[in-house]
Each structure stands twice: as structure tokens, then as C-alpha cells.
Design a protein around this motif. Structure first.
Motif, PDB file in Angstrom:
ATOM      1  N   GLY A   1      16.279  -3.773   1.593  1.00 44.33           N
ATOM      2  CA  GLY A   1      16.943  -3.098   0.824  1.00 44.33           C
ATOM      3  C   GLY A   1      16.047  -2.261  -0.377  1.00 44.33           C
ATOM      4  N   THR A   2      15.519  -3.603  -0.770  1.00 44.74           N
ATOM      5  CA  THR A   2      14.655  -4.046  -2.156  1.00 44.74           C
ATOM      6  C   THR A   2      13.836  -2.247  -1.663  1.00 44.74           C
ATOM      7  OG1 THR A   2      14.924  -5.619  -2.919  1.00 44.74           O
ATOM      8  CG2 THR A   2      13.241  -5.291  -3.437  1.00 44.74           C
ATOM      9  N   ALA A   3      13.006  -2.384  -0.949  1.00 41.53           N
ATOM     10  CA  ALA A   3      12.086  -1.490  -0.915  1.00 41.53           C
ATOM     11  C   ALA A   3      12.953  -0.094  -0.687  1.00 41.53           C
ATOM     12  CB  ALA A   3      11.468  -1.812   0.885  1.00 41.53           C
ATOM     13  N   LEU A   4      13.877   0.470  -0.049  1.00 40.80           N
ATOM     14  CA  LEU A   4      14.785   1.418  -0.568  1.00 40.80           C
ATOM     15  C   LEU A   4      14.675   1.781  -1.975  1.00 40.80           C
ATOM     16  CD1 LEU A   4      16.951   0.537   3.283  1.00 40.80           C
ATOM     17  CD2 LEU A   4      15.226   2.508   2.480  1.00 40.80           C
ATOM     18  N   LEU A   5      15.199   0.767  -2.700  1.00 46.33           N
ATOM     19  CA  LEU A   5      16.225   1.031  -4.377  1.00 46.33           C
ATOM     20  C   LEU A   5      14.557   1.749  -4.384  1.00 46.33           C
ATOM     21  CD1 LEU A   5      17.673  -2.188  -4.425  1.00 46.33           C
ATOM     22  CD2 LEU A   5      18.493   0.415  -5.004  1.00 46.33           C
ATOM     23  N   ALA A   6      13.362   1.261  -4.155  1.00 42.51           N
ATOM     24  CA  ALA A   6      12.216   1.331  -4.616  1.00 42.51           C
ATOM     25  C   ALA A   6      12.126   3.228  -5.080  1.00 42.51           C
ATOM     26  CB  ALA A   6      10.746   0.756  -4.191  1.00 42.51           C
ATOM     27  N   LEU A   7      12.209   3.443  -3.860  1.00 35.82           N
ATOM     28  CA  LEU A   7      12.533   4.561  -3.561  1.00 35.82           C
ATOM     29  C   LEU A   7      13.564   5.898  -3.608  1.00 35.82           C
ATOM     30  CD1 LEU A   7      10.171   5.447  -0.205  1.00 35.82           C
ATOM     31  CD2 LEU A   7       9.565   5.095  -2.177  1.00 35.82           C
ATOM     32  N   SER A   8      14.798   5.128  -4.407  1.00 35.65           N
ATOM     33  CA  SER A   8      15.428   5.637  -4.765  1.00 35.65           C
ATOM     34  C   SER A   8      16.870   6.016  -4.016  1.00 35.65           C
ATOM     35  CB  SER A   8      15.691   7.118  -6.022  1.00 35.65           C
ATOM     36  OG  SER A   8      14.820   5.739  -7.267  1.00 35.65           O
ATOM     37  N   ARG A   9      16.754   5.985  -2.926  1.00 36.62           N
ATOM     38  CA  ARG A   9      17.382   5.570  -1.920  1.00 36.62           C
ATOM     39  C   ARG A   9      18.653   4.787  -1.530  1.00 36.62           C
ATOM     40  NH1 ARG A   9      13.426   6.490   3.342  1.00 36.62           N
ATOM     41  NH2 ARG A   9      15.235   5.960   4.793  1.00 36.62           N
ATOM     42  N   TYR A  10      19.827   5.247  -2.266  1.00 36.28           N
ATOM     43  CA  TYR A  10      20.202   4.201  -2.683  1.00 36.28           C
ATOM     44  C   TYR A  10      21.357   3.645  -1.979  1.00 36.28           C
ATOM     45  CZ  TYR A  10      18.521   4.995  -8.069  1.00 36.28           C
ATOM     46  OH  TYR A  10      17.523   4.997  -8.811  1.00 36.28           O
ATOM     47  N   ASP A  11      21.747   4.588  -1.265  1.00 33.86           N
ATOM     48  CA  ASP A  11      23.076   4.595   0.064  1.00 33.86           C
ATOM     49  C   ASP A  11      22.788   3.374   1.227  1.00 33.86           C
ATOM     50  OD1 ASP A  11      24.912   6.525  -1.322  1.00 33.86           O
ATOM     51  OD2 ASP A  11      24.687   7.909  -0.370  1.00 33.86           O
ATOM     52  N   GLU A  12      21.457   3.900   1.054  1.00 34.36           N
ATOM     53  CA  GLU A  12      20.629   3.368   2.133  1.00 34.36           C
ATOM     54  C   GLU A  12      20.724   1.750   1.563  1.00 34.36           C
ATOM     55  OE1 GLU A  12      17.214   5.266   4.727  1.00 34.36           O
ATOM     56  OE2 GLU A  12      18.100   6.236   2.739  1.00 34.36           O
ATOM     57  N   ALA A  13      19.863   1.489   1.146  1.00 33.28           N
ATOM     58  CA  ALA A  13      19.616   0.849  -0.198  1.00 33.28           C
ATOM     59  C   ALA A  13      20.839  -0.401  -0.298  1.00 33.28           C
ATOM     60  CB  ALA A  13      19.086   0.388  -0.961  1.00 33.28           C
TER      61      ALA A  13
ATOM     62  N   ASN B   1       1.352  -0.682   0.036  1.00 33.48           N
ATOM     63  CA  ASN B   1      -0.274   0.234  -0.156  1.00 33.48           C
ATOM     64  C   ASN B   1       1.348   0.685  -0.298  1.00 33.48           C
ATOM     65  OD1 ASN B   1      -3.389  -0.500  -0.210  1.00 33.48           O
ATOM     66  ND2 ASN B   1      -1.999  -1.841   1.319  1.00 33.48           N
ATOM     67  N   SER B   2       1.997   0.920  -0.435  1.00 38.22           N
ATOM     68  CA  SER B   2       3.220   2.281  -0.228  1.00 38.22           C
ATOM     69  C   SER B   2       3.196   2.953   0.657  1.00 38.22           C
ATOM     70  CB  SER B   2       3.048   3.277  -1.724  1.00 38.22           C
ATOM     71  OG  SER B   2       2.769   2.316  -2.494  1.00 38.22           O
ATOM     72  N   LYS B   3       3.150   2.456   2.253  1.00 41.57           N
ATOM     73  CA  LYS B   3       2.473   3.059   3.323  1.00 41.57           C
ATOM     74  C   LYS B   3       4.721   3.221   3.639  1.00 41.57           C
ATOM     75  CE  LYS B   3      -1.719   2.552   4.345  1.00 41.57           C
ATOM     76  NZ  LYS B   3      -2.811   2.081   5.342  1.00 41.57           N
ATOM     77  N   TYR B   4       5.605   3.590   3.649  1.00 41.16           N
ATOM     78  CA  TYR B   4       7.373   3.175   3.484  1.00 41.16           C
ATOM     79  C   TYR B   4       7.438   3.552   4.530  1.00 41.16           C
ATOM     80  CZ  TYR B   4       7.097   1.782  -1.392  1.00 41.16           C
ATOM     81  OH  TYR B   4       7.556   1.051  -2.649  1.00 41.16           O
TER      82      TYR B   4
END
Length: 408
Positions: free
Chosen positions: A245-257, A217-220
Motif C-alpha cells: 500500500g505504501t508503494a502504491l501511495l508513492a505513485l498516487s494510486r490511492y484507491d489501490e493503496a 530503484n523505482s522499478k515499481y
């Protein structure tokens, strides 16, 4: 819970369906033969009276006289299903579906019956067919069918598809406990039936299911908070860092991912998945030299992974290694001929290789598949987590093209 679910599907669709039995009784005047007329009348009356055993026996006799009586065959199948006579339900549905192959609910009921007999391979095929054609019945009945399909997708290693199948069931509050467990199994990538979950892991699976529902539901923000809490309690659980990590990638939070996926790599070095995510991330950062060995390692671990060959081909293309790019992208195309992204990039590689006819063929295939994908997205929506996780390149090693439904 299992028997309750079966009763729910049968009762909500058919045992409370006295109007259907009455409609069946009114059709006897159109049937030839006094024996058939009398038997069909008795069967409808027994069904209305709740005498399932007598109704089944009488429907069977009537169908011997009139095998093409579709309503009778359907009522017989549903009475058998609702009274846990699953082999008889399957036998009746096979005949019914030969005449009514576009009836999605019948495919679903056959899949549910096969699930109860532990014929999981055919159950998956037939529930998928039912989903394609459309599950019928009440909201509770459809939920049962989706639950069983998602459970079987988990057993088959198709975890992303399992989560997407249950996505429509995640909007309700509170979240259904059985939906929550199946989602948790999918997020943690376990090939398990819900009853196979160890009691000590039940709390972990339930929380993982709650996180999966939030992601669908995109409640990240809420999901990320729960991820952090779970990881504090279970830092070494396989694929938990990967999911985060995959969820973080979906939001382009690359370093955290990248941090989360590298943690996963320490826990699951024999899995291709962290290598694939890191290779994909390197390509997003325009670092093909870093992506190449990661994709190659993924292909070593899982030689039939579409995504591994796709990423290997893309990295090779960006590095100017076009012969290798063509080879790997062709491999990805053979593994997943329905992937628009693979055909798009293969067309680019063919252009560079000065193969214009092949390039044009790939462009045509891409245009067709991309249009189909857009239609599907317009129907189902495009959850960012699921969309990224599927990598847009088709099924991975644990996924396969859907077999054609067969009448055994």
C-alpha cells in the motif's frame, strides 16, 4: 558468513596494506628514543611478514613509550580487529578517536568491533557516526559497514532508514544475498538479526528483500508483480499489505493503496502504521474529518509517534480546530524538532492563532531545515518509496534522534 565479512573488512583495508607498514617503518627516524625506534621497526616488520601476534605485542610496547604515535595506534587497532581481538581493537580505537575524531573509518571499525561483541547499542551509535563522516576502504569494506548498520537499524525498529542505508548496494546484479536478507527483514518490519530468521521463513524474507531492492530503484511494475505473487502465497503476513500500500501511495494510486492498507488493518489492528497511512491518504484527498479519528487512534496506540500528532494537528487545522492543531503540532515538534514539515504547519497554526512572533520563528526554522533537507536529497537522491514512507515529518515511535558519540 560472519567471520568471512570480518576478515574481508580487515584484510581489504589493512592486512594487505604492506605499504602502510613500510611507511610506518620509515617514520622511526623522526621518533625520539632508541627503544621506541627499535620497537616500531620490529612492529612494522612483523606486520609486513604477516605475524599478527608479534606485531600486536610490539606495537603495544612501542605505544607505551610513545602514546601519541597515531599510525602505530591505528595499525594496532586494525591488527586486533582483523584477528578477532575485538575488545583490544575497541580500546585502541577509543584512544585513537580522541585524537582523530573526524576519521569516519575509525568510527566504523569501532562499531563493527562492538557488533562482534554484541554491544549493539554502541555499535549503532558509532556506525552512524562513521556513515556521517564517510566510510573508507574498498567497495567490499563499505558494503560490510552498511550491512551492519542496516542490521542494527532493523533491530532498533528504524526500517525505512535500514532500506535507505542499503540503497546504494541494490544496483548490483545479482543482488548480494546478505543485503537481500537485511532488506527483506526491513520491508517486513522484523526486529531480527539475519541469523535469527526461521528456516521456514527464509524464502519469504529473500523475496521481500528482492521487492525492497526493486522499490529502492523505482522499478515499481516489477515490484508490484512480485507483491501480488507473495500475497497469494502469504496473505496473512504482517506488514506485507502495508508495504504494498505504501508503494502504491508513492505513485498516487490511492484507491489501490487504500485497499491494501485496509487489509493490513485487519491483520495488524494493534499497530499505528495502517491508521497513519489511512489518515495521510484522507488528508491527500482533502477529507480531514475522515483523517482525524484515524490519527487519534494512531496516537492512542503510539503516544510518542511524531506522525500521529502531526496528522492529528493537520486534520484539526483543516477542520478549524486551531487550539487542538497548535497543541498537536507542538507535540510533533517536540518529538521531532528536525522536521521541516512540522515547523511549516505549526507556523500556519500560529498565524491563525494570531501569534505572529511564534509564526515567524517557525518559518525561520523551517527555512533552515528545508535547505538542509534539499542538500541531503541532492546527495542521496529522492527515491519515491523511501521519501513517502518517511512521511517527511521525522522519526516515528521506533526512531529517535541520534545520540552523540561517546567514549565510554
Amino acid at each position: 558468513p560472519e567471520k568471512r565479512i570480518v576478515r574481508l573488512y580487515g584484510q581489504q583495508n589493512f592486512l594487505n596494506n604492506s605499504s602502510r607498514a613500510q611507511a610506518t617503518a620509515t617514520q622511526v627516524n623522526t621518533a625520539a628514543g632508541e627503544g621506541y625506534d627499535e620497537l616500531s621497526r620490529q612492529a612494522a616488520e612483523a606486520q609486513q611478514a604477516g605475524n599478527a601476534s608479534k606485531a600486536i605485542e610490539t606495537y603495544q610496547k612501542a605505544l607505551q613509550l610513545r602514546p601519541e604515535w597515531d599510525d602505530g595506534r591505528w595499525n594496532l587497532a586494525m591488527l586486533c580487529f582483523s584477528t578477532a581481538r575485538y575488545p583490544e581493537a575497541i580500546a585502541s580505537l577509543k584512544i585513537f578517536l580522541e585524537r582523530k575524531p573526524a576519521f569516519g573509518t575509525a568510527w566504523a571499525v569501532m562499531g563493527l568491533s562492538e557488533f562482534e561483541t554484541r554491544d549493539f547499542k554502541n555499535a549503532l551509535i558509532h556506525l552512524e557516526r562513521g556513515e556521517e563522516l564517510g566510510f573508507g576502504g574498498s567497495a567490499g569494506s563499505v558494503r560490510v559497514a552498511r550491512l551492519r548498520l542496516a542490521t542494527l537499524l532493523n533491530l532498533d525498529g528504524q526500517f525505512e532508514r535500514a532500506m535507505q542505508t542499503l540503497a546504494p548496494e541494490t544496483a548490483s546484479s545479482p543482488l548480494d544475498k546478505e543485503v537481500q536478507l537485511v532488506l527483506g527483514v526491513a520491508l517486513l518490519r522484523r526486529r531480527l538479526l539475519p541469523e535469527q530468521i526461521e528456516p521456514a521463513k527464509n524464502s519469504l524474507i529473500e523475496t521481500a528483500g528482492e521487492v525492497a531492492a526493486l522499490l529502492q530503484n523505482s522499478k515499481y511494475d516489477l515490484a508490484f508483480t512480485k507483491f501480488e505473487l507473495i500475497l497469494k502465497e502469504y496473505p496473512g503476513i504482517p506488514f506485507l499489505h502495508y508495504a504494498f500500500g505504501t508503494a502504491l501511495l508513492a505513485l498516487s494510486r490511492y484507491d489501490e493503496a487504500e485497499k491494501q492498507i485496509r487489509e493490513e488493518l485487519k491483520i495488524s489492528p494493534q499497530s499505528e502504521l495502517p491508521y497513519l497511512r489511512l489518515a495521510s491518504l484522507a488528508l491527500k484527498r482533502r477529507q480531514p474529518a475522515e483523517a482525524l479519528p484515524l490519527a487519534q487512534r494512531a496516537a492512542q496506540i503510539a503516544a510518542d509517534s511524531t506522525e500521529a500528532h502531526y496528522l492529528w494537528g493537520r486534520a484539526s487545522f483543516d477542520l478549524g480546530q486551531n487550539e487542538t492543531a497548535v497543541r498537536e503540532l507542538e507535540s510533533a515538534s517536540r518529538l521531532s524538532p528536525g522536521s521541516p514539515e512540522v515547523h511549516f504547519n505549526l507556523a500556519k497554526a500560529y498565524v491563525r492563532a494570531k501569534l505572529p512572533e511564534k509564526a515567524e520563528e517557525e518559518r525561520t526554522i523551517f527555512a533552515h531545515l528545508n535547505a538542509l533537507a534539499e542538500q541531503q536529497r541532492s546527495k542521496t537522491g529522492n527515491q519515491a518509496y523511501g521519501a513517502h514512507n518517511a512521511a517527511d515529518v521525522g522519526p516515528n515511535r521506533t526512531e529517535s534522534a541520534k545520540p552523540t558519540p561517546q567514549h565510554p
